[in-house]
Design a protein around this motif. Structure first.
Motif, PDB file in Angstrom:
ATOM      1  N   SER A   1       0.825  -1.215   0.000  1.00  0.00           N
ATOM      2  CA  SER A   1       0.000   0.000   0.000  1.00  0.00           C
ATOM      3  C   SER A   1       0.853   1.256   0.000  1.00  0.00           C
ATOM      4  O   SER A   1       0.483   2.277  -0.584  1.00  0.00           O
ATOM      5  CB  SER A   1      -0.932   0.006   1.219  1.00  0.00           C
ATOM      6  N   SER A   2       2.014   1.195   0.658  1.00  0.00           N
ATOM      7  CA  SER A   2       2.908   2.363   0.718  1.00  0.00           C
ATOM      8  C   SER A   2       3.910   2.385  -0.427  1.00  0.00           C
ATOM      9  O   SER A   2       4.813   3.218  -0.462  1.00  0.00           O
ATOM     10  CB  SER A   2       3.656   2.389   2.056  1.00  0.00           C
ATOM     11  N   GLU A   3       3.756   1.429  -1.374  1.00  0.00           N
ATOM     12  CA  GLU A   3       4.606   1.331  -2.567  1.00  0.00           C
ATOM     13  C   GLU A   3       6.080   1.149  -2.210  1.00  0.00           C
ATOM     14  O   GLU A   3       6.971   1.672  -2.890  1.00  0.00           O
ATOM     15  CB  GLU A   3       4.411   2.557  -3.470  1.00  0.00           C
ATOM     16  N   ASP A   4       6.331   0.397  -1.147  1.00  0.00           N
ATOM     17  CA  ASP A   4       7.707   0.152  -0.710  1.00  0.00           C
ATOM     18  C   ASP A   4       8.250  -1.095  -1.405  1.00  0.00           C
ATOM     19  O   ASP A   4       8.395  -2.164  -0.800  1.00  0.00           O
ATOM     20  CB  ASP A   4       7.744  -0.008   0.812  1.00  0.00           C
ATOM     21  N   ALA A   5       8.575  -0.952  -2.690  1.00  0.00           N
ATOM     22  CA  ALA A   5       9.049  -2.086  -3.475  1.00  0.00           C
ATOM     23  C   ALA A   5      10.383  -2.614  -2.954  1.00  0.00           C
ATOM     24  O   ALA A   5      10.674  -3.808  -3.064  1.00  0.00           O
ATOM     25  CB  ALA A   5       9.177  -1.689  -4.943  1.00  0.00           C
ATOM     26  N   LYS A   6      11.196  -1.750  -2.373  1.00  0.00           N
ATOM     27  CA  LYS A   6      12.502  -2.181  -1.860  1.00  0.00           C
ATOM     28  C   LYS A   6      12.338  -3.187  -0.720  1.00  0.00           C
ATOM     29  O   LYS A   6      13.083  -4.158  -0.622  1.00  0.00           O
ATOM     30  CB  LYS A   6      13.302  -0.972  -1.381  1.00  0.00           C
ATOM     31  N   ALA A   7      11.365  -2.948   0.151  1.00  0.00           N
ATOM     32  CA  ALA A   7      11.117  -3.877   1.259  1.00  0.00           C
ATOM     33  C   ALA A   7      10.656  -5.229   0.728  1.00  0.00           C
ATOM     34  O   ALA A   7      11.031  -6.281   1.261  1.00  0.00           O
ATOM     35  CB  ALA A   7      10.076  -3.292   2.205  1.00  0.00           C
ATOM     36  N   ILE A   8       9.858  -5.199  -0.325  1.00  0.00           N
ATOM     37  CA  ILE A   8       9.368  -6.448  -0.921  1.00  0.00           C
ATOM     38  C   ILE A   8      10.518  -7.212  -1.570  1.00  0.00           C
ATOM     39  O   ILE A   8      10.618  -8.433  -1.453  1.00  0.00           O
ATOM     40  CB  ILE A   8       8.274  -6.149  -1.961  1.00  0.00           C
ATOM     41  N   ALA A   9      11.411  -6.484  -2.237  1.00  0.00           N
ATOM     42  CA  ALA A   9      12.512  -7.108  -2.974  1.00  0.00           C
ATOM     43  C   ALA A   9      13.542  -7.760  -2.055  1.00  0.00           C
ATOM     44  O   ALA A   9      14.394  -8.527  -2.522  1.00  0.00           O
ATOM     45  CB  ALA A   9      13.189  -6.075  -3.865  1.00  0.00           C
ATOM     46  N   LYS A  10      13.485  -7.482  -0.765  1.00  0.00           N
ATOM     47  CA  LYS A  10      14.415  -8.113   0.181  1.00  0.00           C
ATOM     48  C   LYS A  10      14.063  -9.579   0.417  1.00  0.00           C
ATOM     49  O   LYS A  10      14.863 -10.346   0.945  1.00  0.00           O
ATOM     50  CB  LYS A  10      14.395  -7.361   1.512  1.00  0.00           C
ATOM     51  N   THR A  11      12.850  -9.978   0.026  1.00  0.00           N
ATOM     52  CA  THR A  11      12.423 -11.359   0.200  1.00  0.00           C
ATOM     53  C   THR A  11      13.106 -12.253  -0.831  1.00  0.00           C
ATOM     54  O   THR A  11      13.127 -11.919  -2.021  1.00  0.00           O
ATOM     55  CB  THR A  11      10.891 -11.474   0.030  1.00  0.00           C
TER      56      THR A  11
ATOM     57  N   LEU B   1       9.697  -7.780 -10.126  1.00  0.00           N
ATOM     58  CA  LEU B   1       8.533  -8.471  -9.564  1.00  0.00           C
ATOM     59  C   LEU B   1       7.963  -7.695  -8.383  1.00  0.00           C
ATOM     60  O   LEU B   1       6.742  -7.615  -8.215  1.00  0.00           O
ATOM     61  CB  LEU B   1       8.920  -9.887  -9.118  1.00  0.00           C
ATOM     62  N   ALA B   2       8.840  -7.097  -7.601  1.00  0.00           N
ATOM     63  CA  ALA B   2       8.381  -6.290  -6.464  1.00  0.00           C
ATOM     64  C   ALA B   2       7.533  -5.121  -6.957  1.00  0.00           C
ATOM     65  O   ALA B   2       6.481  -4.805  -6.384  1.00  0.00           O
ATOM     66  CB  ALA B   2       9.578  -5.780  -5.658  1.00  0.00           C
TER      67      ALA B   2
END
Length: 210
Positions: free
Chosen positions: A103-113, A120-121
């Protein structure tokens, strides 16, 4: 369609647990949050499940919370996100955490997975932002409603205690006073969610003096 399982955990091999349900062992893939919360005493657990059927495979994915199951199913709608990646995201961030970062468009946090790159993030953010914003809002409403229910219940419990104590101080038997207070409060709550002490006390006295 297997939507829920209740049984004893007989084996754990992260990210898989095997549940014994009436003598049948079900192999269920789960996020780390489930494994961390498994009971140490071997008591039965209930998992809500999502089943994926392919030509040569039938797989089950399990969750303690329906909200995590819903997020898992939303993640699977994104091209490039399979069950393993969806579980990895839930293990790393949890359902509420995924809703928050998307929701906050934090793609960097997603990409850490593990298993998720920057492209993809970003796709996750683009395709799920609106859906997960709605999910996050719904969760907040649920939390607020639950909190309000607890507060109302606590207020009613205190009122019951106060009325019962007052009746006991007036010389009535403790058990009789409690029963009269319970009946009076139940009756009062039918017309008023926040009945006054005096109203409930008066109704309790009327029951004891009949």
């Amino acid at each position: 369609m297997i939507a829920q399982l209740t049984g004893k955990v007989v084996r754990v091999a992260t990210p898989v647990v095997v549940l014994d349900v009436n003598g049948v062992g079900y192999r269920v893939s789960v996020p780390l949050s489930v494994i961390e919360q498994l009971p140490a005493d071997g008591s039965p657990v209930t998992l809500v499940t999502h089943m994926i059927v392919r030509e040569d495979d039938l797989s089950l994915y399990g969750f303690f919370e329906e909200s995590d199951q819903k997020v898992f199913e939303l993640l699977l709608t994104v091209t490039g996100v399979g069950p393993k990646v969806a579980l990895a995201l839930l293990s790393a961030l949890g359902g509420d955490g995924i809703a928050r970062v998307v929701s906050s468009e934090d793609a960097k946090a997603i990409a850490k997975t593990p298993g998720i790159g920057p492209k993809l993030a970003q796709r996750l953010v683009l395709e799920l932002k609106d859906k997960l914003m709605a999910f996050g809002f719904s969760r907040k409403v649920e939390h607020l409603a639950a909190s309000a229910t607890v507060k109302v219940r606590s207020a009613n419990e205190q009122l019951l205690e106060d009325v019962s104590s007052a009746l006991t101080n007036l010389g009535y038997n403790k058990n009789d006073a409690l029963r009269a207070a319970e009946l009076a409060l139940t009756e009062a709550l039918q017309t008023d969610n926040n009945p006054p002490f005096a109203t409930v006390l008066r109704a309790g006295l009327n029951r004891l003096t009949r």
